[in-house]
Scaffold this motif. Structure first.
Motif, PDB file in Angstrom:
ATOM      1  N   ALA A 291       0.816  -1.216   0.000  1.00  0.00           N
ATOM      2  CA  ALA A 291       0.000   0.000   0.000  1.00  0.00           C
ATOM      3  C   ALA A 291       0.849   1.266   0.000  1.00  0.00           C
ATOM      4  CB  ALA A 291      -0.920  -0.011   1.215  1.00  0.00           C
ATOM      5  N   ARG A 292       2.092   1.178   0.463  1.00  0.00           N
ATOM      6  CA  ARG A 292       2.968   2.358   0.533  1.00  0.00           C
ATOM      7  C   ARG A 292       3.703   2.620  -0.774  1.00  0.00           C
ATOM      8  NH1 ARG A 292       6.767   0.443   5.072  1.00  0.00           N
ATOM      9  NH2 ARG A 292       7.935   2.270   4.353  1.00  0.00           N
ATOM     10  N   HIS A 293       3.609   1.712  -1.719  1.00  0.00           N
ATOM     11  CA  HIS A 293       4.376   1.863  -2.956  1.00  0.00           C
ATOM     12  C   HIS A 293       3.791   2.986  -3.826  1.00  0.00           C
ATOM     13  CE1 HIS A 293       6.278   0.838  -6.790  1.00  0.00           C
ATOM     14  NE2 HIS A 293       7.136   0.120  -6.102  1.00  0.00           N
ATOM     15  N   PRO A 294       4.659   3.750  -4.517  1.00  0.00           N
ATOM     16  CA  PRO A 294       4.164   4.847  -5.371  1.00  0.00           C
ATOM     17  C   PRO A 294       3.217   4.381  -6.483  1.00  0.00           C
ATOM     18  CG  PRO A 294       6.532   5.036  -5.016  1.00  0.00           C
ATOM     19  CD  PRO A 294       6.124   3.723  -4.441  1.00  0.00           C
ATOM     20  N   TRP A 295       3.301   3.121  -6.888  1.00  0.00           N
ATOM     21  CA  TRP A 295       2.446   2.620  -7.960  1.00  0.00           C
ATOM     22  C   TRP A 295       1.201   1.900  -7.443  1.00  0.00           C
ATOM     23  CZ3 TRP A 295       6.720   0.046 -11.512  1.00  0.00           C
ATOM     24  CH2 TRP A 295       7.505   1.061 -12.064  1.00  0.00           C
ATOM     25  N   ALA A 296       0.952   1.993  -6.142  1.00  0.00           N
ATOM     26  CA  ALA A 296      -0.128   1.211  -5.534  1.00  0.00           C
ATOM     27  C   ALA A 296      -1.501   1.560  -6.111  1.00  0.00           C
ATOM     28  CB  ALA A 296      -0.130   1.395  -4.018  1.00  0.00           C
ATOM     29  N   ARG A 297      -1.695   2.758  -6.614  1.00  0.00           N
ATOM     30  CA  ARG A 297      -3.005   3.170  -7.126  1.00  0.00           C
ATOM     31  C   ARG A 297      -3.158   2.956  -8.634  1.00  0.00           C
ATOM     32  NH1 ARG A 297      -6.023   5.891  -3.465  1.00  0.00           N
ATOM     33  NH2 ARG A 297      -4.947   6.603  -1.563  1.00  0.00           N
ATOM     34  N   LEU A 298      -2.102   2.481  -9.282  1.00  0.00           N
ATOM     35  CA  LEU A 298      -2.188   2.247 -10.721  1.00  0.00           C
ATOM     36  C   LEU A 298      -2.942   0.954 -11.015  1.00  0.00           C
ATOM     37  CD1 LEU A 298       1.441   3.146 -11.885  1.00  0.00           C
ATOM     38  CD2 LEU A 298      -0.603   4.604 -11.917  1.00  0.00           C
ATOM     39  N   ARG A 299      -3.650   0.938 -12.153  1.00  0.00           N
ATOM     40  CA  ARG A 299      -4.345  -0.279 -12.587  1.00  0.00           C
ATOM     41  C   ARG A 299      -3.465  -1.105 -13.523  1.00  0.00           C
ATOM     42  NH1 ARG A 299      -9.905  -0.273 -11.853  1.00  0.00           N
ATOM     43  NH2 ARG A 299     -10.166  -1.615 -13.664  1.00  0.00           N
ATOM     44  N   THR A 300      -2.707  -0.416 -14.392  1.00  0.00           N
ATOM     45  CA  THR A 300      -1.802  -1.094 -15.315  1.00  0.00           C
ATOM     46  C   THR A 300      -0.508  -0.301 -15.422  1.00  0.00           C
ATOM     47  OG1 THR A 300      -2.630   0.106 -17.268  1.00  0.00           O
ATOM     48  CG2 THR A 300      -3.721  -1.986 -16.709  1.00  0.00           C
ATOM     49  N   ILE A 301       0.530  -0.967 -15.882  1.00  0.00           N
ATOM     50  CA  ILE A 301       1.808  -0.301 -16.106  1.00  0.00           C
ATOM     51  C   ILE A 301       2.582  -1.088 -17.154  1.00  0.00           C
ATOM     52  CG2 ILE A 301       3.164  -1.532 -14.360  1.00  0.00           C
ATOM     53  CD1 ILE A 301       4.296   1.316 -13.621  1.00  0.00           C
ATOM     54  N   SER A 302       3.416  -0.414 -17.907  1.00  0.00           N
ATOM     55  CA  SER A 302       4.181  -1.051 -18.963  1.00  0.00           C
ATOM     56  C   SER A 302       5.295  -1.921 -18.389  1.00  0.00           C
ATOM     57  CB  SER A 302       4.782   0.016 -19.876  1.00  0.00           C
ATOM     58  OG  SER A 302       5.727  -0.552 -20.751  1.00  0.00           O
ATOM     59  N   MET A 303       5.540  -3.034 -19.043  1.00  0.00           N
ATOM     60  CA  MET A 303       6.642  -3.914 -18.653  1.00  0.00           C
ATOM     61  C   MET A 303       7.966  -3.166 -18.648  1.00  0.00           C
ATOM     62  SD  MET A 303       6.163  -7.266 -18.006  1.00  0.00           S
ATOM     63  CE  MET A 303       7.583  -8.134 -18.697  1.00  0.00           C
ATOM     64  N   LYS A 304       8.129  -2.235 -19.564  1.00  0.00           N
ATOM     65  CA  LYS A 304       9.407  -1.520 -19.694  1.00  0.00           C
ATOM     66  C   LYS A 304       9.772  -0.761 -18.420  1.00  0.00           C
ATOM     67  CE  LYS A 304       8.991  -0.912 -24.721  1.00  0.00           C
ATOM     68  NZ  LYS A 304       7.712  -1.662 -24.846  1.00  0.00           N
ATOM     69  N   ARG A 305       8.757  -0.333 -17.675  1.00  0.00           N
ATOM     70  CA  ARG A 305       9.029   0.462 -16.476  1.00  0.00           C
ATOM     71  C   ARG A 305       9.514  -0.383 -15.305  1.00  0.00           C
ATOM     72  NH1 ARG A 305       4.864   4.982 -14.945  1.00  0.00           N
ATOM     73  NH2 ARG A 305       6.695   5.491 -13.658  1.00  0.00           N
ATOM     74  N   LEU A 306       9.460  -1.694 -15.440  1.00  0.00           N
ATOM     75  CA  LEU A 306       9.943  -2.547 -14.354  1.00  0.00           C
ATOM     76  C   LEU A 306      11.431  -2.347 -14.080  1.00  0.00           C
ATOM     77  CD1 LEU A 306       8.204  -6.016 -14.888  1.00  0.00           C
ATOM     78  CD2 LEU A 306       7.575  -4.185 -13.319  1.00  0.00           C
ATOM     79  N   ALA A 307      12.169  -1.960 -15.117  1.00  0.00           N
ATOM     80  CA  ALA A 307      13.607  -1.758 -14.951  1.00  0.00           C
ATOM     81  C   ALA A 307      13.908  -0.635 -13.959  1.00  0.00           C
ATOM     82  CB  ALA A 307      14.255  -1.466 -16.293  1.00  0.00           C
ATOM     83  N   GLU A 308      12.918   0.244 -13.705  1.00  0.00           N
ATOM     84  CA  GLU A 308      13.114   1.347 -12.769  1.00  0.00           C
ATOM     85  C   GLU A 308      13.035   0.889 -11.315  1.00  0.00           C
ATOM     86  OE1 GLU A 308      10.117   4.246 -13.460  1.00  0.00           O
ATOM     87  OE2 GLU A 308      10.269   4.135 -15.652  1.00  0.00           O
ATOM     88  N   GLN A 309      12.434  -0.268 -11.078  1.00  0.00           N
ATOM     89  CA  GLN A 309      12.038  -0.663  -9.733  1.00  0.00           C
ATOM     90  C   GLN A 309      12.991  -1.646  -9.064  1.00  0.00           C
ATOM     91  OE1 GLN A 309       9.346   0.263  -7.625  1.00  0.00           O
ATOM     92  NE2 GLN A 309       9.526   1.921  -9.104  1.00  0.00           N
TER      93      GLN A 309
END
Length: 300
Positions: A172-190
């Motif tokens: 719940a504390r993660h910055p992306w917790a409210r997103l419904r979808t996200i691109s696979m490419k952005r995983l490299a940031e995490q």
């Protein structure tokens, strides 16, 4: 060489002990030792050697294990096929299952199977994909239920059950917790907490990043799902897991991945050119019926 020689050899291989194997086989240890000496004399080589308190296979024993396992499996399948002609299915069914087994429909199918065929004892074990394929080819398994890719070992064939998506899991504390979808490419940031490399989900991600010329930022690896989810709940780290592995979503958030959506095929795996036992065929029929309508068609 007789069938009992092979069964005795395999029992010692699994127990790593002559005394332990003798107890399982309900024979005396001298009888067992005599039978193995006969087998070694026929083959012209030693199959076992003692290493401390354990009995380990020699290089010849390791090689013979593959063929002995396949031979015994084929004979057992033949016995079950003959019994089926008389309406009887009995014996032991050894099955490997994927690690999110407990959250799937499989336990219910297994329970129904034991009700229909009380003469069959199912032994189901959670194994990594690599171990599944190795034991299947060695004849240690009647079949396996796991994730499959067309590029996998050509000696294995598959019956598709269903496709399952991989999803991003965050607390719940993660910055992306409210997103419904996200691109696979952005995983490299995490910074990611991932399963160890023997798991198919991890292999999928490693292959994806390699194809993109990127390296995932892996800060922690674990070989079980539950401790990964516990870590995610209490931190701002993230993970990627099969959707079916996440049952309780009250303390985590599930974010769908896209561009592309990562999916894997769950299938019943068989040793190609093997002879499935009647018991294994009945289990496959029940699984295919249970998952009918969920499967995305693809060739085995």
């Amino acid at each position: 060489m007789e069938l009992r020689h092979l069964r005795y050899f395999l029992a010692i291989y699994e127990a790593k002990s002559f005394s332990g194997a003798a107890k399982l086989l309900h024979v005396t240890q001298p009888t067992l030792s005599h039978q193995i000496r006969q087998l070694e004399e026929e083959l012209g080589t030693r199959l076992f050697e003692r290493r401390g308190a354990r009995t380990e296979p020699t290089a010849a024993g390791e090689m013979f294990r593959i063929h002995a396992g396949q031979a015994v499996q084929a004979v057992d399948a033949g016995i079950m096929a003959v019994r089926e002609l008389d309406g009887l299915i009995r014996g032991r069914l050894s099955v490997a299952v994927f690690h999110s087994f407990s959250n799937s429909r499989l336990p219910a199918v297994f329970a129904e199977y034991t009700s229909r065929y009380p003469g069959v004892r199912i032994v189901a074990r959670q194994l990594s994909r690599d171990d599944m394929e190795r034991e299947l080819l060695n004849g240690q398994l009647d079949c396996a239920i796991g994730y499959w890719e067309p590029a996998n070992d050509a000696q294995i064939e598959a019956q598709t059950l269903f496709d399952e998506a991989l999803v991003l899991i965050v607390g719940a504390r993660h910055p992306w917790a409210r997103l419904r979808t996200i691109s696979m490419k952005r995983l490299a940031e995490q910074p990611l907490v991932l399963l160890t490399p023997e798991f198919g989900a991890r292999t999928y991600l490693d292959d994806y990043f390699a194809a993109m010329g990127q390296t995932p930022h892996v800060v922690l690896e674990m070989n079980a799902v539950d401790p990964i989810l516990t870590t995610i709940r209490n931190t701002t780290l993230a993970t990627v897991l099969p959707q079916g592995a996440v049952v309780d979503t009250r303390q985590v958030r599930v974010v769908r991945l896209n561009d592309p959506e990562p999916k894997r095929c769950a299938a019943i795996l068989w040793r190609r050119h093997g002879t499935p036992s009647a018991a294994a065929q009945k289990l496959a029929e029940m699984l295919m019926a249970e998952y009918a309508g969920r499967s995305t068609a693809r060739p085995a």
